[in-house]
Scaffold this motif. Structure first.
Motif, short mmCIF file in Angstrom:
data_model
loop_
_atom_site.label_atom_id
_atom_site.label_comp_id
_atom_site.label_asym_id
_atom_site.label_seq_id
_atom_site.Cartn_x
_atom_site.Cartn_y
_atom_site.Cartn_z
N GLU A 117 0.86 -1.17 0.00
CA GLU A 117 0.00 0.00 0.00
C GLU A 117 0.90 1.23 0.00
OE1 GLU A 117 -4.02 0.62 2.15
OE2 GLU A 117 -2.45 1.26 3.57
N ILE A 118 0.64 2.14 -0.92
CA ILE A 118 1.35 3.41 -1.01
C ILE A 118 0.45 4.47 -0.42
CG2 ILE A 118 2.41 5.10 -2.55
CD1 ILE A 118 3.79 2.35 -2.62
N THR A 119 0.93 5.16 0.61
CA THR A 119 0.15 6.21 1.26
C THR A 119 0.79 7.55 0.92
OG1 THR A 119 -0.40 4.69 3.05
CG2 THR A 119 -0.78 7.03 3.45
N LEU A 120 0.08 8.37 0.17
CA LEU A 120 0.56 9.70 -0.17
C LEU A 120 0.24 10.65 0.98
CD1 LEU A 120 -0.65 9.87 -3.89
CD2 LEU A 120 1.64 9.36 -3.06
N ILE A 128 -3.25 11.87 2.14
CA ILE A 128 -3.94 12.45 0.99
C ILE A 128 -4.73 11.34 0.28
CG2 ILE A 128 -3.66 13.53 -1.27
CD1 ILE A 128 -1.08 14.79 -0.23
N TYR A 129 -4.03 10.21 0.06
CA TYR A 129 -4.66 9.11 -0.68
C TYR A 129 -3.85 7.84 -0.46
CZ TYR A 129 -7.02 6.65 -4.46
OH TYR A 129 -7.76 5.75 -5.19
N LYS A 130 -4.53 6.71 -0.52
CA LYS A 130 -3.87 5.41 -0.44
C LYS A 130 -4.11 4.67 -1.75
CE LYS A 130 -4.18 4.74 4.53
NZ LYS A 130 -4.56 3.82 5.61
N MET A 131 -3.05 4.08 -2.28
CA MET A 131 -3.19 3.27 -3.50
C MET A 131 -2.38 1.99 -3.33
SD MET A 131 -1.42 6.03 -5.97
CE MET A 131 0.24 5.93 -6.50
N VAL A 132 -2.73 0.99 -4.10
CA VAL A 132 -2.07 -0.31 -3.96
C VAL A 132 -1.15 -0.57 -5.14
CG1 VAL A 132 -3.91 -1.30 -2.57
CG2 VAL A 132 -4.02 -1.48 -5.05
N GLY A 133 -0.25 -1.49 -4.91
CA GLY A 133 0.67 -1.92 -5.95
C GLY A 133 1.19 -3.31 -5.64
N THR A 148 2.73 2.25 -10.05
CA THR A 148 1.33 2.20 -9.66
C THR A 148 0.70 3.55 -9.99
OG1 THR A 148 -0.25 1.67 -7.89
CG2 THR A 148 1.71 2.93 -7.25
N SER A 149 -0.59 3.55 -10.25
CA SER A 149 -1.22 4.81 -10.68
C SER A 149 -2.66 4.90 -10.18
CB SER A 149 -1.18 4.92 -12.20
OG SER A 149 -1.82 3.82 -12.80
N VAL A 150 -3.19 6.14 -10.28
CA VAL A 150 -4.56 6.42 -9.88
C VAL A 150 -5.09 7.51 -10.81
CG1 VAL A 150 -3.86 8.10 -8.13
CG2 VAL A 150 -6.09 6.99 -7.94
N THR A 151 -6.39 7.46 -11.12
CA THR A 151 -6.98 8.42 -12.04
C THR A 151 -7.48 9.66 -11.29
OG1 THR A 151 -9.07 7.25 -11.93
CG2 THR A 151 -7.62 6.73 -13.79
N ALA A 152 -6.54 10.40 -10.73
CA ALA A 152 -6.81 11.67 -10.05
C ALA A 152 -5.47 12.39 -9.92
CB ALA A 152 -7.43 11.44 -8.69
N ASP A 153 -5.51 13.68 -9.64
CA ASP A 153 -4.27 14.46 -9.55
C ASP A 153 -3.80 14.55 -8.10
OD1 ASP A 153 -2.14 16.16 -9.76
OD2 ASP A 153 -3.25 17.81 -10.66
N SER A 155 -0.34 14.87 -7.72
CA SER A 155 1.05 15.18 -8.05
C SER A 155 1.71 16.11 -7.04
CB SER A 155 1.13 15.80 -9.45
OG SER A 155 0.38 17.00 -9.50
N ASN A 156 0.94 16.81 -6.22
CA ASN A 156 1.55 17.74 -5.28
C ASN A 156 1.75 17.13 -3.89
OD1 ASN A 156 -1.14 17.68 -4.58
ND2 ASN A 156 -1.30 19.87 -4.18
N ALA A 157 1.79 15.81 -3.79
CA ALA A 157 2.05 15.15 -2.51
C ALA A 157 3.43 15.56 -2.00
CB ALA A 157 1.98 13.63 -2.66
N TYR A 158 3.59 15.58 -0.70
CA TYR A 158 4.87 15.96 -0.09
C TYR A 158 5.76 14.73 0.13
CZ TYR A 158 8.13 17.75 3.40
OH TYR A 158 9.26 18.09 4.09
N ASP A 159 5.14 13.60 0.45
CA ASP A 159 5.90 12.39 0.74
C ASP A 159 4.99 11.18 0.55
OD1 ASP A 159 8.00 10.77 1.56
OD2 ASP A 159 7.82 11.26 3.69
N PHE A 160 5.56 10.00 0.66
CA PHE A 160 4.76 8.78 0.67
C PHE A 160 5.44 7.75 1.55
CE2 PHE A 160 7.72 7.59 -2.66
CZ PHE A 160 7.88 6.21 -2.54
N LYS A 161 4.64 6.81 2.01
CA LYS A 161 5.21 5.67 2.73
C LYS A 161 4.67 4.41 2.09
CE LYS A 161 1.83 5.73 6.49
NZ LYS A 161 1.60 5.83 7.90
N ILE A 162 5.42 3.35 2.23
CA ILE A 162 5.05 2.07 1.63
C ILE A 162 4.96 1.04 2.76
CG2 ILE A 162 7.45 1.59 1.03
CD1 ILE A 162 6.39 0.07 -1.45
N THR A 163 3.86 0.28 2.78
CA THR A 163 3.65 -0.73 3.79
C THR A 163 3.09 -1.99 3.14
OG1 THR A 163 1.45 0.19 4.23
CG2 THR A 163 3.23 0.89 5.69
N LYS A 164 3.22 -3.11 3.87
CA LYS A 164 2.63 -4.37 3.40
C LYS A 164 1.11 -4.24 3.45
CE LYS A 164 5.60 -8.29 4.01
NZ LYS A 164 5.89 -9.50 4.73
#
Length: 165
Positions: A117-120, A128-133, A148-153, A155-164
């Motif tokens: 799970e990618i957490t923006l 901001i948003y969570k997406m999977v990969g 991994t991608s999502v159909t929304a903008d 792009s201005n996220a500050y950071d992300f974390k990746i978890t199982k």
């Protein structure tokens, strides 16, 4: 006759004064209208620039409309278990935000395929948003590309974390 001539001259004078008064009013109103429009235009431009600055703080926008995230925090190398996440790129193009990076296996063992799970995050660390990969099987010392991608903008996220997942 002289009285009639004076009346005609008086009427002409009144018409001239009336015309001068109308012209003066039109000039006055026009100047104020132009000044107000210039002020409104400047105010709107300043507000627009403020909004762009707020919305696009971590983003570079290219001529073709592509947005590239420029946050040092987001683009810096990260670690997930025994994996090094590097060459990170978050872009927005044609209605899709895409996270692309290289994942390097620094362990002595093969890493099996796994859902993540990618957490923006924004600058306050709020989600901001969570997406999977899916991270594919990666042999020891090997580097693979992750996407991994999502159909929304986003792009201005500050950071992300990746978890199982």
């Amino acid at each position: 006759m002289a009285k009639k001539k004076r009346q005609e001259n008086g009427i002409k004078l009144i018409h001239i004064i009336f015309m001068i008064l109308i012209i003066a009013i039109v000039i006055f109103v026009s100047r104020n209208f132009i000044k107000n429009n210039e002020k409104i235009g400047k105010d709107q431009e300043e507000q627009g620039q403020e909004q762009i600055g707020k919305q696009e703080k971590n983003v570079k926008v290219f001529d073709d409309g592509v947005k590239l995230n420029t946050s040092d925090k987001l683009n810096g190398e990260k670690k997930f278990e025994e994996l090094k996440i590097k060459d990170i790129q978050l872009t927005y193009r044609n209605g899709v935000t895409n996270l692309l990076c290289n994942i390097e296996n620094n362990s002595k063992e093969k890493i099996k395929m796994q859902d993540v799970e990618i957490t923006l995050l924004d600058e306050k660390g709020e989600i901001i948003y969570k997406m999977v990969g899916i991270i594919e099987d990666i042999n020891s010392g090997e580097t693979k590309q992750f996407n991994t991608s999502v159909t929304a903008d986003f792009s201005n996220a500050y950071d992300f974390k990746i978890t199982k997942k």
